[in-house]
Design an enzyme around this catalytic site. Structure first.
Site, mmCIF file in Angstrom:
data_model
loop_
_atom_site.group_PDB
_atom_site.id
_atom_site.type_symbol
_atom_site.label_atom_id
_atom_site.label_comp_id
_atom_site.label_asym_id
_atom_site.label_seq_id
_atom_site.Cartn_x
_atom_site.Cartn_y
_atom_site.Cartn_z
ATOM 1 N N PHE A 152 8.626 4.800 9.291
ATOM 2 C CA PHE A 152 9.546 3.785 9.341
ATOM 3 C C PHE A 152 8.917 2.512 9.163
ATOM 4 O O PHE A 152 9.778 1.570 9.575
ATOM 5 C CB PHE A 152 10.112 4.049 10.873
ATOM 6 N N LEU A 183 0.751 -1.072 -0.017
ATOM 7 C CA LEU A 183 0.097 -0.116 0.010
ATOM 8 C C LEU A 183 0.943 1.169 -0.025
ATOM 9 O O LEU A 183 0.611 2.289 -0.511
ATOM 10 C CB LEU A 183 -1.014 -0.028 1.144
ATOM 11 N N LYS A 205 4.723 3.291 1.722
ATOM 12 C CA LYS A 205 5.814 3.249 2.797
ATOM 13 C C LYS A 205 5.584 4.443 3.936
ATOM 14 O O LYS A 205 5.274 5.423 3.363
ATOM 15 C CB LYS A 205 7.108 3.666 2.133
ATOM 16 N N SER A 208 6.402 -0.334 6.646
ATOM 17 C CA SER A 208 5.589 -0.295 5.131
ATOM 18 C C SER A 208 4.154 -0.900 5.532
ATOM 19 O O SER A 208 3.933 -1.477 6.414
ATOM 20 C CB SER A 208 6.474 -1.028 4.233
ATOM 21 N N ASP A 217 1.779 15.183 12.514
ATOM 22 C CA ASP A 217 1.985 14.788 10.844
ATOM 23 C C ASP A 217 0.558 14.848 10.261
ATOM 24 O O ASP A 217 0.446 14.020 9.325
ATOM 25 C CB ASP A 217 2.596 13.425 10.624
HETATM 26 C C1 LIG Z 1 2.183 3.977 4.401
HETATM 27 C C2 LIG Z 1 0.795 3.854 4.154
HETATM 28 N N1 LIG Z 1 0.815 4.402 2.740
HETATM 29 C C3 LIG Z 1 -0.560 4.309 2.062
HETATM 30 N N2 LIG Z 1 -1.541 3.846 2.393
HETATM 31 C C4 LIG Z 1 -2.737 3.568 1.658
HETATM 32 C C5 LIG Z 1 -3.872 2.789 2.213
HETATM 33 C C6 LIG Z 1 -5.030 2.459 1.583
HETATM 34 N N3 LIG Z 1 -5.918 2.105 2.247
HETATM 35 C C7 LIG Z 1 -5.527 2.069 3.545
HETATM 36 N N4 LIG Z 1 -6.034 1.591 4.445
HETATM 37 C C8 LIG Z 1 -5.589 1.573 5.701
HETATM 38 C C9 LIG Z 1 -4.283 2.022 5.904
HETATM 39 CL CL1 LIG Z 1 -3.404 2.114 7.329
HETATM 40 C C10 LIG Z 1 -3.397 2.407 4.805
HETATM 41 C C11 LIG Z 1 -4.198 2.517 3.717
HETATM 42 N N5 LIG Z 1 -2.809 3.923 0.617
HETATM 43 C C12 LIG Z 1 -1.616 4.489 -0.079
HETATM 44 C C13 LIG Z 1 -0.377 4.576 0.700
HETATM 45 F F1 LIG Z 1 0.629 5.348 0.189
HETATM 46 C C14 LIG Z 1 0.011 4.631 5.113
HETATM 47 O O1 LIG Z 1 -0.413 3.887 6.145
HETATM 48 N N6 LIG Z 1 -0.060 5.977 4.776
HETATM 49 C C15 LIG Z 1 -0.678 6.875 5.836
HETATM 50 C C16 LIG Z 1 -2.053 6.898 5.632
HETATM 51 F F2 LIG Z 1 -2.632 5.699 6.007
HETATM 52 F F3 LIG Z 1 -2.616 7.759 6.374
HETATM 53 F F4 LIG Z 1 -2.646 7.158 4.402
#
Ligand SMILES: C[C@H](Nc1nc(-c2c[nH]c3ncc(Cl)cc23)ncc1F)C(=O)NCC(F)(F)F
Length: 296
Positions: A24, A19, A21, A26, A140
């Protein structure tokens, strides 16, 4: 049917796709499928980068924080999954199918109304009000850390940098400059590494800006880099930005942004933290504006 139990068995957690990074770790899309017939639930699993044991303490804190939060506007904790014989742990969260708010706004910008944007803003505000009630500072808050659960529901996520404000203090001072882009940081966070609910309010103003400019890349907060000039690097970029902010320069109103919404942003961007509104007063401003619009 697996109620949101606290422990997931690794052997039933089937990897599907990456999904993204995080700070710290993924995050991966997995299916928890104990029956092995693809009827299990989809979950988002955050794994610590193996070589960064130093972050284990931060990760444990992130798990403790997110597992203690219960709010419709905050991504839900599902549980943990031990692997390598309890040597390493992963954080299991609900999976939000619509992904991050940035991607959603860019894709749907033609069909989203300002009213819908205000609905998202009020949900983020309510989530932040809840965090404040738990003395949690997000540190953040940015559109990249907001997830979309449906066409009419967004949730705050990524609690990797949050801090709990001690009961005898108003703010939290970290020992190092933040890793996030400085354009989301309040002045006191840039100059003194101080973080508080009021610095989260500053970031909320930037999220409002992102939402009402549909995360339009050429209008995003990097805009002030052009203002500063490409020559400045690192430390001096911060000092340039601080001087611009001291001189009362702020991000300009995005196109199509209602004047009442831009005045909310500029209220969040008061240089002195004590002059910024609280999340509860911001929530009232948004509600009253939606009310007027409905009557208008
Ligand atoms: C590293 C992760 N990055 C990503 N996550 C997701 C995602 C889709 N659907 C999701 N459902 C539950 C979670 Cl925890 C993430 C996603 N989509 C694109 C991303 F680049 C992340 O946690 N990002 C912080 C936040 F969640 F706030 F967007």
């Amino acid at each position: 049917y697996q109620p949101d139990q606290a422990e997931y068995e690794e052997r039933h957690l089937r990897y599907i796709s990456p999904l993204g990074k995080g700070n710290f770790g993924s995050v991966e899309l997995c299916r928890y499928d104990p029956l092995g017939d693809n009827t299990g639930e989809l979950v988002a699993v955050k794994r610590l980068q193996p070589n960064k044991q130093s972050n284990m303490a931060d990760f444990q804190r992130e798990i403790r924080t997110i597992s203690s939060l219960h709010c419709d506007y905050i991504v839900k904790y599902r549980g943990i999954c031990y692997s390598m014989g309890r040597l390493s742990v992963s954080l299991v969260m609900e999976y939000l199918p619509y992904g991050s708010l940035i991607a959603f706004l860019e894709k749907k910008r033609q069909v989203i109304t300002p009213r819908r944007l205000l609905l998202f803003a009020s949900q983020i505000c309510k989530g932040m009000e809840y965090l404040q009630s738990r003395r949690v500072v997000h540190r953040d808050l940015a559109a990249r850390n907001i997830l979309v659960a449906s066409d009419s529901l967004v949730k705050i996520a990524d609690f990797g940098l949050t801090k709990i404000i001690p009961s005898d203090k108003e703010y939290y001072r970290v020992s190092h400059p933040g890793e996030s882009p400085i354009f989301w940081y309040a002045p006191e966070s840039i100059t003194d590494f101080k973080f508080s609910h009021k610095s989260d309010v500053w970031s909320f103003g930037v999220v409002l800006y992102e939402i009402f400019s549909f995360c339009n890349h050429h209008l995003n907060p990097k805009l002030c880099t052009q203002k500063i000039g490409p020559h400045a690097q690192g430390q001096s970029i911060s000092m340039h930005l601080i001087n611009l902010l001291k001189g009362n320069w702020r991000l300009p109103a995005p196109q199509l942004c209602p004047p009442q919404v831009y005045s909310m942003m500029t209220a969040c961007w008061a240089y002195e933290s004590e002059n910024r509104p609280t999340f509860s007063s911001l929530g009232e401003m948004i509600e009253s504006y939606v009310q007027d619009e409905r009557e208008g």
